[in-house]
Design an enzyme around this catalytic site. Structure first.
Site, mmCIF file in Angstrom:
data_model
loop_
_atom_site.group_PDB
_atom_site.id
_atom_site.type_symbol
_atom_site.label_atom_id
_atom_site.label_comp_id
_atom_site.label_asym_id
_atom_site.label_seq_id
_atom_site.Cartn_x
_atom_site.Cartn_y
_atom_site.Cartn_z
ATOM 1 C CG HIS A 63 -0.510 0.071 2.544
ATOM 2 N ND1 HIS A 63 0.383 -0.987 3.201
ATOM 3 C CD2 HIS A 63 -0.255 0.803 3.487
ATOM 4 C CE1 HIS A 63 0.839 -0.791 4.359
ATOM 5 N NE2 HIS A 63 0.399 0.530 4.652
ATOM 6 C CG HIS A 65 -0.449 4.748 4.648
ATOM 7 N ND1 HIS A 65 -1.291 3.705 5.368
ATOM 8 C CD2 HIS A 65 -1.011 5.650 4.292
ATOM 9 C CE1 HIS A 65 -2.467 4.422 5.492
ATOM 10 N NE2 HIS A 65 -2.378 5.519 4.907
ATOM 11 C CG ASP A 67 4.714 3.172 7.236
ATOM 12 O OD1 ASP A 67 3.814 3.626 6.654
ATOM 13 O OD2 ASP A 67 4.438 1.959 8.352
ATOM 14 C CG HIS A 68 4.232 0.231 3.991
ATOM 15 N ND1 HIS A 68 4.345 -1.292 4.590
ATOM 16 C CD2 HIS A 68 3.786 0.647 5.199
ATOM 17 C CE1 HIS A 68 3.697 -1.571 5.522
ATOM 18 N NE2 HIS A 68 3.060 -0.319 5.996
ATOM 19 C CG HIS A 141 -4.481 0.035 6.188
ATOM 20 N ND1 HIS A 141 -4.297 0.083 7.740
ATOM 21 C CD2 HIS A 141 -3.206 0.712 5.888
ATOM 22 C CE1 HIS A 141 -3.061 0.850 7.764
ATOM 23 N NE2 HIS A 141 -2.785 1.256 6.775
ATOM 24 C CG ASP A 211 0.455 -1.385 7.436
ATOM 25 O OD1 ASP A 211 1.201 -2.374 7.594
ATOM 26 O OD2 ASP A 211 0.373 0.064 7.754
ATOM 27 C CG HIS A 271 3.165 -2.195 10.476
ATOM 28 N ND1 HIS A 271 2.353 -1.461 11.265
ATOM 29 C CD2 HIS A 271 3.751 -1.563 9.472
ATOM 30 C CE1 HIS A 271 2.183 -0.404 10.652
ATOM 31 N NE2 HIS A 271 3.098 -0.499 9.338
#
EC number: 3.1.26.11
Length: 308
Positions: A63, A65, A67-68, A141, A211, A271
């Protein structure tokens, strides 16, 4: 084949946990690494391993976001100078990934010296990759988030050469012909090839989640059945079920309960929120069953072939 964790942390990195990135090491099988997610400082994490960026030929983003994905532009640029020239790379990820990368490279005036293909995935899509079938499963999510299930093809068992030798058949091209046939004949007698083949080598299954809140739907759980490895988030470790739900994340005990009736070999939790101390994690880890573990950065898990 093995699974390597380059980043096991949640949204905020800590001194011990980088944000999420994983590698499926298929070098012995297919001469490549498969990268899943690209947390910030990915290229720095790789420097502490034997992973060669030029051998990362496929990337899967769960996805969008930060942090990914915040490590992705830097990694793509570095790969161009680390043996990647001319070696194609394909990135799979949610809609919007192509626009973000195009804009990032345009504004930063970055160029690559290898072909880059970006494929934006959809729920329930099937991808063919080497000897894998990759299934794309939708998660819950807030934004589009996916799990990728990598299922390796089954392989026919090995020839039982001792039995063939007992028939008077010496090793040679005839062995290959026998393995490719249903029957064969020796001195006028017909034999069933299946009687001279060892046990089927079952393909490995690796399920890597983005997530997500919990998903207890039967069709989803069926996709995970008999997995060699399930990688699932556990942003919350301390029975904060309602908070996990409100923030579109999962709590570790809920995940364990959901998978309690599911047949799998290993469950790896990732995570992990930076607010948990080492003592917190040791305490939770001590209560896990022998098939479950909380990952740490540079954790490696071998995934052998299955013979049943």
């Amino acid at each position: 084949m093995k699974f390597t964790v380059l980043g096991s942390g949640a949204g905020l990195p800590s001194k011990d946990r980088n944000t999420q990135s994983f590698v499926i090491d298929c070098v012995l099988e297919y001469n490549e690494y498969i990268l899943i997610d690209a947390g910030e400082a990915l290229q720095h994490r790789i420097l502490h391993t034997h992973i060669k960026p030029s051998k990362i030929k496929n990337i899967f983003i769960t996805h969008l976001h930060g942090d990914h994905i915040f490590g992705l532009p830097g990694f793509l640029s570095s790969r161009a100078f680390q043996g990647g020239e001319g070696i194609p790379l394909t990135i799979y990820g949610p809609a919007g990934l192509r626009e973000w990368l195009d804009l990032t490279f345009k504004i930063s005036e970055s160029t690559l010296n290898y072909p880059l293909e970006i494929i934006e995935v959809e729920a329930d899509m099937t991808i063919r990759l080497n000897d894998f079938t990759v299934r794309v499963l939708p998660l819950s999510h807030g934004i589009d988030s996916f799990a990728y299930i990598f299922k390796e093809n089954d392989k026919i068992g090995e020839l039982l050469t001792d039995k063939l030798l007992a028939l008077g058949l010496k090793p040679g091209p005839v062995y290959g012909k026998i393995k490719a046939s249903e029957t064969f004949t020796v001195e006028g007698k017909e034999y069933q090839t299946a009687d001279f083949i060892g046990e089927t080598i079952y393909g490995r299954k690796i399920a890597v989640h983005g997530d997500t809140r919990l998903n207890s739907k039967e069709d989803y759980l069926n996709q995970l059945f008999n997995a060699d490895l399930i990688v699932h988030e556990a942003t919350f470790l301390k029975d904060e079920k309602e908070k996990a739900h409100d923030y579109f994340h999962s709590e570790i005990n809920q995940v364990l309960n959901m998978f309690s009736e599911l047949n799998y070999k290993q469950l790896l939790f990732v995570h992990i929120s930076s607010r948990y101390t080492d003592e917190d994690i040791r305490e939770v880890s001590a209560a896990l069953n022998d098939k479950a573990a909380i990952a740490f950065d540079y954790f490696e898990l071998p995934i052998p072939r299955n013979v049943q």
